[in-house]
Design a protein around this motif. Structure first.
Motif, mmCIF file in Angstrom:
data_model
loop_
_atom_site.group_PDB
_atom_site.id
_atom_site.type_symbol
_atom_site.label_atom_id
_atom_site.label_comp_id
_atom_site.label_asym_id
_atom_site.label_seq_id
_atom_site.Cartn_x
_atom_site.Cartn_y
_atom_site.Cartn_z
ATOM 1 N N ALA B 36 -9.093 -52.762 3.040
ATOM 2 C CA ALA B 36 -9.869 -53.869 3.600
ATOM 3 C C ALA B 36 -8.939 -54.881 4.275
ATOM 4 O O ALA B 36 -9.240 -55.417 5.342
ATOM 5 C CB ALA B 36 -10.697 -54.547 2.500
ATOM 6 N N ASP B 40 -9.205 -55.986 8.141
ATOM 7 C CA ASP B 40 -9.408 -57.396 8.488
ATOM 8 C C ASP B 40 -8.354 -57.835 9.507
ATOM 9 O O ASP B 40 -8.658 -58.438 10.543
ATOM 10 C CB ASP B 40 -9.342 -58.257 7.217
ATOM 11 C CG ASP B 40 -9.955 -59.644 7.409
ATOM 12 O OD1 ASP B 40 -10.008 -60.113 8.552
ATOM 13 O OD2 ASP B 40 -10.362 -60.266 6.418
ATOM 14 N N THR B 70 -19.589 -59.592 -1.299
ATOM 15 C CA THR B 70 -18.670 -58.521 -0.916
ATOM 16 C C THR B 70 -19.267 -57.696 0.216
ATOM 17 O O THR B 70 -18.568 -57.342 1.175
ATOM 18 C CB THR B 70 -18.398 -57.620 -2.136
ATOM 19 O OG1 THR B 70 -17.865 -58.425 -3.177
ATOM 20 C CG2 THR B 70 -17.426 -56.503 -1.794
ATOM 21 N N PHE B 74 -17.826 -56.910 3.800
ATOM 22 C CA PHE B 74 -17.725 -55.531 4.305
ATOM 23 C C PHE B 74 -18.532 -55.356 5.598
ATOM 24 O O PHE B 74 -18.179 -54.527 6.432
ATOM 25 C CB PHE B 74 -18.192 -54.530 3.245
ATOM 26 C CG PHE B 74 -17.142 -54.169 2.225
ATOM 27 C CD1 PHE B 74 -15.835 -53.901 2.606
ATOM 28 C CD2 PHE B 74 -17.458 -54.062 0.875
ATOM 29 C CE1 PHE B 74 -14.854 -53.550 1.674
ATOM 30 C CE2 PHE B 74 -16.496 -53.716 -0.076
ATOM 31 C CZ PHE B 74 -15.196 -53.456 0.337
ATOM 32 N N LEU B 77 -16.298 -56.297 8.217
ATOM 33 C CA LEU B 77 -15.240 -55.288 8.379
ATOM 34 C C LEU B 77 -15.790 -53.967 8.922
ATOM 35 O O LEU B 77 -15.022 -53.025 9.142
ATOM 36 C CB LEU B 77 -14.517 -55.055 7.041
ATOM 37 C CG LEU B 77 -13.827 -56.283 6.435
ATOM 38 C CD1 LEU B 77 -13.140 -55.923 5.123
ATOM 39 C CD2 LEU B 77 -12.819 -56.888 7.414
ATOM 40 N N LEU B 130 -13.748 -46.850 4.069
ATOM 41 C CA LEU B 130 -12.719 -47.760 4.583
ATOM 42 C C LEU B 130 -11.646 -46.983 5.352
ATOM 43 O O LEU B 130 -11.150 -47.452 6.378
ATOM 44 C CB LEU B 130 -12.103 -48.565 3.437
ATOM 45 C CG LEU B 130 -12.996 -49.672 2.848
ATOM 46 C CD1 LEU B 130 -12.414 -50.197 1.540
ATOM 47 C CD2 LEU B 130 -13.178 -50.832 3.826
ATOM 48 N N ILE B 327 -11.944 -58.477 -2.998
ATOM 49 C CA ILE B 327 -12.416 -58.495 -1.606
ATOM 50 C C ILE B 327 -12.492 -59.939 -1.100
ATOM 51 O O ILE B 327 -12.215 -60.226 0.069
ATOM 52 C CB ILE B 327 -13.778 -57.773 -1.485
ATOM 53 C CG1 ILE B 327 -13.623 -56.278 -1.797
ATOM 54 C CG2 ILE B 327 -14.376 -57.955 -0.093
ATOM 55 C CD1 ILE B 327 -12.675 -55.520 -0.892
ATOM 56 N N ASP B 331 -10.690 -61.584 2.223
ATOM 57 C CA ASP B 331 -11.464 -62.415 3.146
ATOM 58 C C ASP B 331 -10.753 -63.752 3.383
ATOM 59 O O ASP B 331 -10.736 -64.275 4.495
ATOM 60 C CB ASP B 331 -12.833 -62.658 2.490
ATOM 61 C CG ASP B 331 -13.871 -63.224 3.430
ATOM 62 O OD1 ASP B 331 -13.888 -62.829 4.598
ATOM 63 O OD2 ASP B 331 -14.669 -64.062 2.981
#
Lengths: 65, 538
Positions: B36, B40, B70, B74, B77, B130, B327, B331
């Motif tokens: 993640a 990002d 979350t 996501f 993302l 992912l 997560i 962020d």
């Protein structure tokens, strides 16, 4: 038996945690003594004889469940 | 059907034969957090090399409960919708005492949100999605499997890494080193950082079973069921969750002195499961016996090394605050690290990642320790209070609220931290965006899709937004020369209030609110959110 409205939330976990912390390190006998003192102090804060009788009856009522 | 753990290919890295140019970011660990993080950064144009000592996704379902916040991250993302489609949506948690249901909670009683309170989805699917998403950025994300970082040295303005591969060792340099190497972080071990906190003695058995008939009985609706002292597992606790592919998660508290190795055998586990599901046929998919700790690092940022996810903090699983906390770390760090690397902010901004996420992690540890303490009384007096709370909970609403089988992950508020400009509004500065359905020039959309990713100023109702370089503006229930939307079913206006402007950070947290935003005020709030003092900005 009376159903009481919830007045602890949203701070119920803070209260429960404080209560458990207060017992930390005590023997079982000391813990029972602490509980007895706490009941007496809380009763004094509540004060109203009618409410106190109702609380006692409700708590006692669960002894037969 | 059991998940197909197809290995990802190992490709001999360039560094084995020639020196590699310095990487802006090295991410250690290709679990959900590391992946993640890479995505990002990639979406912000920042290159990274991601290294993992392994070459398959998570073995076993492990983290399964993904919270609304979350999923909203996501979504930004690019994997949220895929997760939602595959996952099992739920929002009701039921708590039982013995045979009786004593209290049920609804985690999202209102509609008008793109994502539900929770989905359950096995960690291996999350990692697979992912990795697929990371491969949308072949020139930006350099994903290296079977690349085991065995040493690192902070050189002040960069970090030197030594990496072991099936073809031998090589070194590489990176401006920043992001440790996403999990609860047993080798990075943390190498640096000798103290990682001590509350360790719980209780052991838990986790078992995933595949079965056609639902163990929830006639209840076809997926929910979270938790038992205190269930008839099938007397004196202990039990938890049941549904996952995709007809897989069910069973979590059973074991004796403190249970033999972990012996408990994780079919001979011991099958009778325990039969006690729950009866004669219905099932297949054991995965099992594990675990203990846990509640700990966080004192500092998440050490020079050029930054700890993210479980490497920085671990919690008990009750409350789903591990993966969901991690997560939120990603962020929080992504936009800050990108801003520093792209010269838009000073390194001081990285320090605010520690401030804000250490706070979030402390909140998660507090909640998960309390839940665990309630579930596993340590002394006769604790057991007495617990048992009387359970007795009262059959009738008394206050006692129902005292029952604690996990306070489920809610988004962390960053109220009161330096980056936020103090202000008063329905959604106070520091809180994350609350979603709402909108309709706009390109059809229907959601508020979270419009306000995440970059600084965004949103005007609700009768308020005029100033124009500022680098700032996205949108209006809701207003007409202007920037994109304007209508609040469907008035949800957005009800949630945010009328005639007010909100400034959102790139991670979707509100950082300032304005009744009549002037260009100078909004610029100051943006500078403040980038940890730039107003003198610098002038």
């Amino acid at each position: 038996m009376t159903i009481y409205p919830d007045r602890l939330s949203p701070n119920q976990d803070d209260f429960y945690n404080q209560l458990m912390d207060a017992h930390d390190g005590l023997t079982e006998a000391e813990s029972h003594a602490l509980n007895a003192r706490l009941v007496l102090i809380m009763a004094n804060q509540i004060g109203d004889p009618g409410i106190l009788k109702d609380l006692i009856d409700t708590a006692r009522g669960y002894a037969h469940v | 059907m059991a998940y197909d753990y197809a290995p990802y290919p190992y490709v001999p890295p360039k560094g084995l034969t020639e020196a590699e140019p310095r990487h802006p970011v090295a991410i250690i660990g290709a679990g959900p957090i590391g992946l993640a993080m890479a995505i990002d950064l990639a979406q912000r144009g920042v290159k990274s090399v991601v290294m993992d000592d392994n070459n398959v996704v998570s073995v076993g379902s492990r983290a399964i409960c993904w919270a609304k916040r979350t999923l909203e991250i996501f979504d930004r993302l690019g994997v949220g919708e895929r997760m939602l489609e595959k996952g099992v949506t739920w929002k009701i948690g039921r708590q039982f005492h013995g045979h009786d249901e004593v209290y049920a909670f609804d985690l999202l009683p209102e509609d008008g949100h793109k994502y539900p309170a929770f989905i359950n989805l096995q960690q291996y699917y999350v990692e697979e999605y992912l990795i697929d998403r990371a491969r949308d950025f072949p020139d930006i994300i350099d994903l290296r499997f079977k690349n085991n970082v065995i040493a690192h040295e902070d050189k002040g303005d960069h970090v030197l890494l030594t990496v072991d591969t099936p073809d031998g060792e090589y070194t590489l340099e990176a401006d920043w080193y992001i440790a996403c190497d999990g609860a047993g972080s080798a990075t943390r071990e190498r640096m000798g950082l103290s990682f001590e906190g509350q360790t719980f003695q209780e052991q838990f058995l986790i078992a995933d079973i595949e079965m056609e008939d639902s163990p929830f009985g006639d209840e076809a609706v997926p929910e979270r069921w938790f038992w205190f002292d269930p008839p099938f597992h007397p004196g202990k606790s039990a938890l049941l969750h549904m996952q995709p592919d007809n897989i069910y998660r069973i979590d059973l508290q074991l004796d403190v002195d249970a033999d972990a190795k012996e408990e994780a055998t079919e001979e011991k586990v099958l009778p325990r499961i039969k006690a729950i599901v009866g004669d219905k046929p099932f297949r054991l998919d995965w099992m594990s016996v675990y203990k846990f700790r509640c700990i966080k690092l004192d500092q998440f940022v050490h020079g050029r090394v930054i700890f993210v996810g479980d490497s920085a903090h671990v919690v008990s699983p009750f409350g789903a605050r591990g993966g969901n906390g991690g997560i939120q770390d990603v962020d929080n760090l992504g936009w800050k690290l990108a801003a520093v690397l792209q010269g838009e902010a000073d390194e001081g901004l990285i320090g605010t990642y520690h401030d804000e996420r250490s706070h979030g992690s402390a909140e998660n540890i507090l909640n998960s320790s309390r839940a665990t303490n309630f579930m596993t009384p340590k002394t006769p007096i604790e057991a007495l209070f617990r048992s009387e709370a359970l007795r009262l909970a059959h009738d008394q609403p206050f006692a129902q609220k005292l029952l604690n089988s996990g306070r489920l992950s809610v988004p962390c508020s960053l109220e009161g931290f330096d980056l936020q400009t103090p202000g008063t509004a329905q959604i106070a500065p520091g809180r994350p965006a609350v979603d709402a359905p909108l309709s706009g020039p390109d059809g229907d959309t959601w508020l979270i899709e419009e306000v995440q990713g970059q600084f965004t100023l949103v005007g609700f109702g009768d308020v005029t937004l100033p124009q500022i370089a680098g700032l996205k503006r949108i209006g809701i229930n207003q007409r202007a020369d920037y994109p304007c939307f209508t609040a469907k079913a008035n949800h957005a206006m009800r949630r945010y209030g009328a005639d007010i402007a909100y400034l959102f950070r790139p991670d979707g947290h509100v950082c300032a609110v304005f009744k009549k935003p002037s260009q100078a005020e909004v610029q100051n709030a943006m500078d403040r959110a980038m940890a730039q003092s107003s003198e610098d900005a002038a």
